[in-house]
Design a protein around this motif. Structure first.
Motif, short mmCIF file in Angstrom:
data_model
loop_
_atom_site.label_atom_id
_atom_site.label_comp_id
_atom_site.label_asym_id
_atom_site.label_seq_id
_atom_site.Cartn_x
_atom_site.Cartn_y
_atom_site.Cartn_z
N VAL A 3 0.85 -1.20 0.00
CA VAL A 3 0.00 0.00 0.00
C VAL A 3 0.89 1.25 0.00
O VAL A 3 1.83 1.36 0.79
CB VAL A 3 -0.94 0.02 1.22
N LEU A 4 0.55 2.16 -0.92
CA LEU A 4 1.21 3.46 -0.95
C LEU A 4 0.36 4.41 -0.10
O LEU A 4 -0.83 4.62 -0.39
CB LEU A 4 1.29 3.97 -2.40
N GLY A 5 0.94 4.95 0.96
CA GLY A 5 0.22 5.89 1.83
C GLY A 5 0.66 7.32 1.54
O GLY A 5 1.85 7.56 1.27
N ILE A 6 -0.29 8.24 1.60
CA ILE A 6 0.02 9.66 1.40
C ILE A 6 -0.64 10.47 2.51
O ILE A 6 -1.81 10.27 2.82
CB ILE A 6 -0.51 10.14 0.02
N GLU A 7 0.15 11.39 3.12
CA GLU A 7 -0.35 12.20 4.23
C GLU A 7 0.09 13.65 4.02
O GLU A 7 1.26 13.92 3.78
CB GLU A 7 0.22 11.63 5.54
N SER A 8 -0.89 14.57 4.12
CA SER A 8 -0.54 16.00 3.97
C SER A 8 -1.51 16.87 4.77
O SER A 8 -1.86 17.96 4.33
CB SER A 8 -0.59 16.39 2.49
N SER A 9 -1.94 16.38 5.96
CA SER A 9 -3.02 17.10 6.65
C SER A 9 -2.59 18.39 7.33
O SER A 9 -3.40 19.25 7.59
CB SER A 9 -3.70 16.19 7.67
N CYS A 10 -1.29 18.50 7.64
CA CYS A 10 -0.85 19.72 8.35
C CYS A 10 0.42 20.26 7.70
O CYS A 10 0.37 20.81 6.60
CB CYS A 10 -0.69 19.40 9.84
N ASP A 11 1.56 20.10 8.36
CA ASP A 11 2.77 20.71 7.81
C ASP A 11 3.85 19.68 7.47
O ASP A 11 5.02 20.04 7.39
CB ASP A 11 3.31 21.77 8.77
N GLU A 12 3.48 18.42 7.30
CA GLU A 12 4.45 17.43 6.83
C GLU A 12 3.91 16.82 5.55
O GLU A 12 2.76 16.39 5.51
CB GLU A 12 4.65 16.26 7.82
N THR A 13 4.76 16.79 4.51
CA THR A 13 4.38 16.09 3.29
C THR A 13 4.99 14.70 3.41
O THR A 13 6.21 14.59 3.55
CB THR A 13 4.97 16.78 2.04
N ALA A 14 4.15 13.66 3.39
CA ALA A 14 4.68 12.33 3.67
C ALA A 14 4.12 11.27 2.74
O ALA A 14 2.97 11.33 2.32
CB ALA A 14 4.38 11.95 5.12
N ALA A 15 4.98 10.29 2.40
CA ALA A 15 4.55 9.14 1.61
C ALA A 15 5.29 7.92 2.13
O ALA A 15 6.40 8.03 2.66
CB ALA A 15 4.88 9.36 0.14
N ALA A 16 4.65 6.75 2.03
CA ALA A 16 5.27 5.52 2.55
C ALA A 16 4.76 4.32 1.77
O ALA A 16 3.65 4.34 1.21
CB ALA A 16 4.91 5.35 4.03
N ILE A 17 5.57 3.28 1.77
CA ILE A 17 5.13 1.99 1.23
C ILE A 17 5.14 0.99 2.38
O ILE A 17 6.17 0.82 3.05
CB ILE A 17 6.09 1.47 0.11
N VAL A 18 3.99 0.37 2.63
CA VAL A 18 3.87 -0.60 3.73
C VAL A 18 3.34 -1.92 3.16
O VAL A 18 2.37 -1.93 2.39
CB VAL A 18 2.94 -0.06 4.84
N ALA A 19 4.00 -3.02 3.53
CA ALA A 19 3.58 -4.34 3.05
C ALA A 19 2.68 -5.00 4.10
O ALA A 19 3.02 -5.04 5.29
CB ALA A 19 4.81 -5.22 2.80
N ASP A 20 1.53 -5.48 3.67
CA ASP A 20 0.60 -6.24 4.50
C ASP A 20 0.24 -5.54 5.82
O ASP A 20 0.00 -6.20 6.84
CB ASP A 20 1.16 -7.64 4.81
#
Ligand code: KG4
Ligand code: ZN
Length: 386
Positions: A3-20
């Motif tokens: 799963v590719l996760g994307i987070e930008s709700s406040c002041d951090e631009t973030a992306a991650a890849i998490v398996a299972d």
């Protein structure tokens, strides 16, 4: 499942890849602290523009570090709220467009659910149909405590039959037990730090300075709540700090620090907590130590009272303020004394990140949930029933 996760709700631009939902292949966080620090808080419009600049490179970097291409992901999970609307929209539109272009399933994730899953993710206890889930921390009472939120939840998994699919991953249920009626705890740390010119964000620096002060020097008393004893209120404490500073020698000392810090920044440098401590009197150190103690005592007491009421044996603590060293120590000590197990994410997963969004999204994707093409962002987006 990747799963590719994307987070930008406040002041951090973030992306991650998490398996299972349990193995972090990459987690990239681009912080905007240097952009906002001279204002002593997040400036929403600057945050949105910075997200726009960073989002594509951050997602690319998360894929590169995980050794995959975006098209190898099996789904995309993106934060849909709560948060700053302009910030949320950047990550949401990017995730939505990427999923549509690659033909991948998409789910929206509540940021608060992400913080809860940060704990599960790291303790590696959330597995598909894991029979050990109950002993390992679910059901529990979770405190999400950050710059934007201070909320208590009861967290449990729905019975397998509810998910409708024998091999589906666990579905989580959240009941809101209490929340702040005014400031979030992290916001109180940030405002007190701003008042005393200790730097931004305030939590980490107060955490360090408090170790050099006497937490019993100032007696702020217990925070009293009318109505629900599981609600929080930190604005009175912040005002009590303000009254002690205003018109006292502490105010002149803070003004001096403010001037010194802006000179420091003018030379393109950031003062460390040690630099700041050298410019703090004993009275200032005692005041922040006492303030921190009052916040920590309140958080620990209400959370453990909720755990007692709910008859659970596990407590989760997540969100930026969960990095606080005194909070961790006090929770560990009090929980042990009262017979609870307490779980924290590591500091990197306590503050905002996208691995927690991918982890929460995994359970939704695995259970067959799909966002439709009308998915949109919500500034206010409560999680669970209350
Ligand atoms: O979870 P987070 O990164 O963003 C929100 O969702 O708000 O939390 C940021 C907040 C800030 O208010 C910051 O001052 C606080 O977490 N924080 C801390 C510590 N580290 C970060 N507060 C107290 N002690 C810390 N060590
Ligand atoms: Zn957060």
């Amino acid at each position: 499942m990747l799963v590719l996760g994307i987070e930008s709700s406040c002041d951090e631009t973030a992306a991650a890849i998490v398996a299972d939902g349990e193995r972090i292949l990459s987690s990239v966080v681009a912080s905007q602290v240097p952009l906002h620090e001279k204002y002593g808080g997040v400036v929403p419009e600057l945050a949105s523009r910075e997200h726009l600049r960073r989002i594509a490179p951050v997602v690319d970097e998360a894929c590169r570090r995980a050794g995959i291409a975006a098209r190898d992901a099996d789904g995309v999970a993106v934060t849909e709220g709560p948060g700053l609307i302009g910030s949320l929209l950047v990550g949401l539109v990017y995730g939505k467009a990427l999923a549509a272009a690659l033909g991948k399933p998409l789910v929206g994730v509540n940021h608060l659910e992400g913080h809860i899953h940060a704990v599960l993710l790291e303790n590696k206890i959330a597995r598909r149909a894991d029979p050990g889930l109950e002993e390992a921390g679910v059901p529990n009472v979770t405190l999400v405590v950050s710059g934007g939120h201070t909320v208590l939840y009861r967290v449990e998994t729905a019975p397998a039959s509810d998910s409708g699919d024998a091999v589906a991953a666990a579905t989580f249920r959240y009941a809101r037990l209490g929340q702040t009626r005014d400031d979030a705890a992290g916001e109180a740390f940030d405002k007190v730090a701003k008042l005393l010119a200790l730097g931004y964000p305030g939590g980490p620096v107060i955490d360090k300075l408090a170790g050099f002060g006497d937490p019993e020097a100032v007696d702020f008393g217990r925070i009293r709540m009318k109505g629900s004893a599981l609600d929080f209120s930190f604005s009175g404490l912040k005002t009590a700090v303000l009254y002690r500073v205003r018109g006292s020698t502490l105010e002149a000392e803070a003004e001096e620090r403010r001037r010194w810090q802006s000179e420091f920044r003018a030379h393109g440098r950031r003062p460390t907590a040690d630099d700041i401590r050298e410019r703090c009197s004993r009275d200032t150190l005692n005041l922040v130590a006492s303030f921190q103690r009052a916040v920590v005592t309140d958080l620990v007491e209400r959370t453990l009272a909720a755990a007692e009421n709910e008859n659970v044996s596990s407590v989760f603590v997540s969100g930026g303020v969960a990095c606080n060293s005194q909070l961790r120590r006090s929770f560990a000590r009090e929980a042990r004394r009262r017979g609870f197990s307490v779980f924290f994410p590591s500091p990197a997963l306590s503050t905002d990140n996208a691995a927690m969004i991918a982890a929460a999204g995994y359970f939704k994707l695995a259970a067959g949930e799909r966002a439709d093409r009308t998915l949109t962002a919500h500034a206010s987006f409560p999680l669970g029933v209350s």
